[in-house]
Every structure is written in C-alpha cells, then in structure tokens.
Design a protein around this motif. Structure first.
Motif, short mmCIF file in Angstrom:
data_model
loop_
_atom_site.label_atom_id
_atom_site.label_comp_id
_atom_site.label_asym_id
_atom_site.label_seq_id
_atom_site.Cartn_x
_atom_site.Cartn_y
_atom_site.Cartn_z
N VAL A 118 0.83 -1.21 0.00
CA VAL A 118 0.00 0.00 0.00
C VAL A 118 0.86 1.25 0.00
O VAL A 118 0.47 2.30 -0.54
CB VAL A 118 -0.96 0.01 1.21
CG1 VAL A 118 -0.21 0.18 2.53
CG2 VAL A 118 -2.00 1.11 1.05
N VAL A 119 2.06 1.17 0.57
CA VAL A 119 2.97 2.33 0.57
C VAL A 119 3.42 2.65 -0.84
O VAL A 119 3.42 3.81 -1.26
CB VAL A 119 4.18 2.04 1.48
CG1 VAL A 119 5.22 3.17 1.36
CG2 VAL A 119 3.74 1.90 2.94
N THR A 120 3.78 1.62 -1.60
CA THR A 120 4.22 1.87 -2.98
C THR A 120 3.06 2.31 -3.86
O THR A 120 3.23 3.14 -4.75
CB THR A 120 4.88 0.61 -3.58
OG1 THR A 120 3.95 -0.49 -3.55
CG2 THR A 120 6.12 0.22 -2.80
N ALA A 121 1.87 1.76 -3.62
CA ALA A 121 0.70 2.18 -4.39
C ALA A 121 0.37 3.64 -4.12
O ALA A 121 0.08 4.42 -5.04
CB ALA A 121 -0.50 1.30 -4.05
N ALA A 122 0.43 4.04 -2.86
CA ALA A 122 0.17 5.44 -2.50
C ALA A 122 1.23 6.36 -3.10
O ALA A 122 0.91 7.45 -3.59
CB ALA A 122 0.15 5.58 -0.97
N GLN A 125 6.73 2.65 -12.35
CA GLN A 125 7.72 1.82 -11.66
C GLN A 125 7.28 1.53 -10.23
O GLN A 125 7.45 0.41 -9.73
CB GLN A 125 9.08 2.53 -11.65
CG GLN A 125 9.77 2.58 -12.99
CD GLN A 125 11.11 3.28 -12.93
OE1 GLN A 125 11.48 4.06 -13.82
NE2 GLN A 125 11.86 3.04 -11.89
N LEU A 126 6.74 2.53 -9.58
CA LEU A 126 6.30 2.36 -8.19
C LEU A 126 5.10 1.43 -8.11
O LEU A 126 5.06 0.52 -7.26
CB LEU A 126 5.96 3.72 -7.58
CG LEU A 126 7.15 4.64 -7.30
CD1 LEU A 126 6.68 6.08 -7.12
CD2 LEU A 126 7.90 4.16 -6.05
N MET A 127 4.12 1.62 -8.98
CA MET A 127 2.91 0.80 -8.93
C MET A 127 3.20 -0.66 -9.31
O MET A 127 2.42 -1.56 -8.95
CB MET A 127 1.83 1.38 -9.83
CG MET A 127 0.44 0.79 -9.61
SD MET A 127 -0.20 1.01 -7.92
CE MET A 127 -0.95 2.65 -8.05
N ALA A 128 4.30 -0.89 -9.99
CA ALA A 128 4.66 -2.26 -10.38
C ALA A 128 4.88 -3.15 -9.16
O ALA A 128 4.85 -4.39 -9.26
CB ALA A 128 5.91 -2.25 -11.26
N VAL A 143 -4.52 -4.45 -8.63
CA VAL A 143 -4.77 -3.01 -8.78
C VAL A 143 -4.66 -2.56 -10.23
O VAL A 143 -5.06 -1.44 -10.56
CB VAL A 143 -3.80 -2.16 -7.92
CG1 VAL A 143 -3.78 -2.63 -6.48
CG2 VAL A 143 -2.38 -2.17 -8.49
N VAL A 144 -4.09 -3.41 -11.09
CA VAL A 144 -3.80 -2.98 -12.47
C VAL A 144 -5.01 -2.45 -13.23
O VAL A 144 -4.94 -1.38 -13.84
CB VAL A 144 -3.11 -4.12 -13.26
CG1 VAL A 144 -2.98 -3.76 -14.74
CG2 VAL A 144 -1.73 -4.39 -12.67
N PRO A 145 -6.17 -3.14 -13.22
CA PRO A 145 -7.31 -2.61 -13.98
C PRO A 145 -7.75 -1.22 -13.54
O PRO A 145 -7.99 -0.33 -14.37
CB PRO A 145 -8.41 -3.66 -13.74
CG PRO A 145 -7.67 -4.92 -13.45
CD PRO A 145 -6.47 -4.48 -12.67
#
Length: 354
Positions: A88-92, A159-162, A168-170
């Motif tokens: 969740v940290v990288t997604a945020a 890169q972060l969301m990867a 979460v991709v869709p």
C-alpha cells in the motif's frame, strides 16, 4: 458501561488515524528514498543528467495535500488491509507521483507561474535559460523541460505501482486514461467556452470525482483484496470528488494565492468551463463577454459571480454532495471506525481553505 463504549470507540478511532498517518509518513520516506536513488544513478552518468530528477524532487519536497495517497491508504485499511504490507505504501507513492506529473503538465497548459508556493517547472527553467543567455527561445526551453519532467514522473509512477498487487492494475489503468481524457476534455471545453453544465460536471468527475477520491479508494481496496467495496466507494468517491472540485473552483475564484500556493483567477484567464462559471453564465450572459474580453480583471468577474448568487448555491450543492457521499457508506461492510473516518475525510476535502 456507556462511557466505556465511548472511550473504546475513541481509542479505536485514534488508532486508525495513527495507522493511516504512519503509512503516509512511510509513503513520504519511500518517495524521498526512490528519488535519492535516481539522483545517484544519473549523477554517475553526467552531472547535468540529474536536472530533471532534481526538478521533480523539489516539487515533491514542496509539500502538497497528499489527498490521493491518503484516500488510497484509507481504502486499504477500511478493507482490512495489513498495515505492515509495503504494497500500500508503494501504491500510495505511485498515486502521488502520477499527481505530480499531472500538475507539471497542467501548469504548462494553464501558463501558471507558481505551484506550491514555488515557480512552476516551466517558469523556473524559462528564467534559467534567460539568465544564462542560452541559445533558442526561453519559453520553449522551459516548457520542453517541464514536459519531460512530467513524463519522467509518469514513468516513475508506473515503476512504483509495479510493486503493488496485480489486482490493482485494472483500476490503475482506468485511473490514468480517465485523467488524460479528462484533461483533454477540459482543454477542449475551455477553447469552445460554451455553456454546458453536463459536460462541466463530467470533466469534474473525471478529473476529481474518480481521479482524486474514487479510484484511489478502489486501488487501496483492490490491494487489500476487497473488490466488493468498489460500488460503495464509487458512489462515495464521485460525490465527495465533485464536492472537492467545486471547492477548487471556488478557491480559484475567491481564494488567496498566499494560501493556495498558485495564482488566483486562473480559471478566468484560461477560460475553464467550470460548473461555477457555467451556472453563472446561464444566469448572466454578460459574464461570458467579460471573461473573453482582453483586459478584464478577476475582481470584475468575482463581483458578477457574486451578483448571480451562484457561489452560494455551489456551497449548498457541496453540502448535499458530502451528505450523499457519506450516506453511500451506511451499509458498506467496513469497520464503523473507517465509516466515521471517511466521513471526516469527506468534510475536510470539501471545506478546505487551500
């Protein structure tokens, strides 16, 4: 017994807020660490190669409200996500980096001179070009640099969301395309400058309802493995996001640039067909002529807007939207603590002063 229940509820609420705050702080640290590593990487190539990274780092360090990461984290925790999971940290962080990309490009489109209290990326580099008497046109250089810095932020966001869960991709893909289409429609509506409240509302939903509130919540819930929360988060996010955008419109029209960190009256000078202006022009056609006439002042436009009574009606509409959004969570299968916290968050973003 009743007092004990109240104390327990307050303790749970405090724990929820502390957990959310801690994750936001971890997100900030993650962004700093990521950008620092990129700085070192490109310094080793050439000392001039770090210019784009440094421009990006300065804007990130300048602050901002971090609304999208906050809603992503709230959606994750409301969905019973594990706060120790770094996903969740990288997604945020990816959501904030995407937002920075959008801001940099938006400032070029709007010819804005300041952002977060600092010169915008294109304005800074245009001035740098002039001071150093470089070759070519200063404005084109500044805008070209800003385009590239914004694109770099877009690359970094990916890169972060990867590192987030594949689930979460869709929603991540839809969020990004929606943002770009919303920006395009915003530009087109400004060029046409025709009164079309339905289009203005769609743009507000694309650029704020979905991008700022709904999709970040959905990213968080998806990262926690709770796609079943999507319908409720959509209703909440669209309503609260529209309220957020309407507050943004009011702040642009009537706010103080010392508080907002950007020039006031940009929507007037850039002919943005906001819902505020659309409603006002329906009531007073002279506003259209005033805004499109060179030499008008923001003060003149403000006076006419107040005379229409639209700002007052917008405030009432914001209140209704916040109520609608919070009502959408009434039967949502989440901990009551997070239902309450999301209600507080809705109020904060709808009634902010900057």
């Amino acid at each position: 017994m009743e007092m004990t229940c109240i104390d327990t509820d307050q303790e749970l609420a405090e724990t929820a807020r502390r957990t959310s705050k801690n994750l936001l702080q971890r997100m900030e640290q993650h962004l700093r660490t990521f950008l620092s590593a990129e700085h070192e990487l490109w310094t080793a190539v050439d000392e001039r190669a770090v210019g784009a990274v440094d421009a990006l780092s300065e804007l990130v360090a300048a602050g901002g409200k971090r609304i999208r990461p906050a809603f992503c984290i709230a959606g994750y925790l409301a969905a019973d996500g594990d706060p120790e999971n770094p996903a969740v940290v990288t997604a945020a962080a990816a959501l904030e980096m995407l937002h920075v990309s959008a801001l940099i490009h938006d400032d070029i489109i709007d010819a804005s001179s300041h952002r977060r209290g600092l010169p915008t990326v294109h304005a800074h580099h245009s001035a740098l070009h002039t001071r150093r008497a470089w070759q070519g046109e200063a404005r084109r250089f500044g805008e070209g640099v800003a385009l590239l810095v914004g694109d770099l932020a877009l690359v970094y966001s990916e890169q972060l969301m990867a590192h987030a869960p594949a689930a979460v991709v869709p929603v991540w893909n839809r969020l990004r395309s929606e943002l770009m289409i919303g920006q395009y429609m915003d530009m087109s509506a400004a060029a046409e400058f025709c009164v079309d409240p339905q289009l203005s509302r769609w743009i507000a939903l694309a650029k704020s309802g979905h991008y700022t509130i709904h999709r970040p919540l959905a990213v968080g819930a998806s990262a926690a493995g709770r796609p079943d929360l999507a319908p409720a988060f959509e209703k909440y996010g669209e309503a609260v996001g529209e309220a957020f955008q309407l507050r943004d419109d009011l702040l642009d029209a009537f706010g103080d640039s010392a508080d907002t960190g950007k020039p006031a009256g940009l929507d007037f000078s850039q002919h943005k067909m906001t819902l505020l202006l659309g409603w006002a022009m329906q009531r007073d056609e002279r506003i259209h002529s005033l805004i499109t006439t060179p030499g008008h002042t923001p003060e003149e436009v403000r006076r006419h807007l107040v005379d229409t009574g639209v700002p007052h009606d917008i405030e009432k509409h914001i209140a209704d939207l916040v109520e609608q959004g919070c009502a959408a969570l009434a039967d949502t299968p989440i901990d009551p603590v997070w239902r309450t916290e999301l209600t507080h968050m809705a109020t904060r973003v709808a009634y902010r002063t900057a």
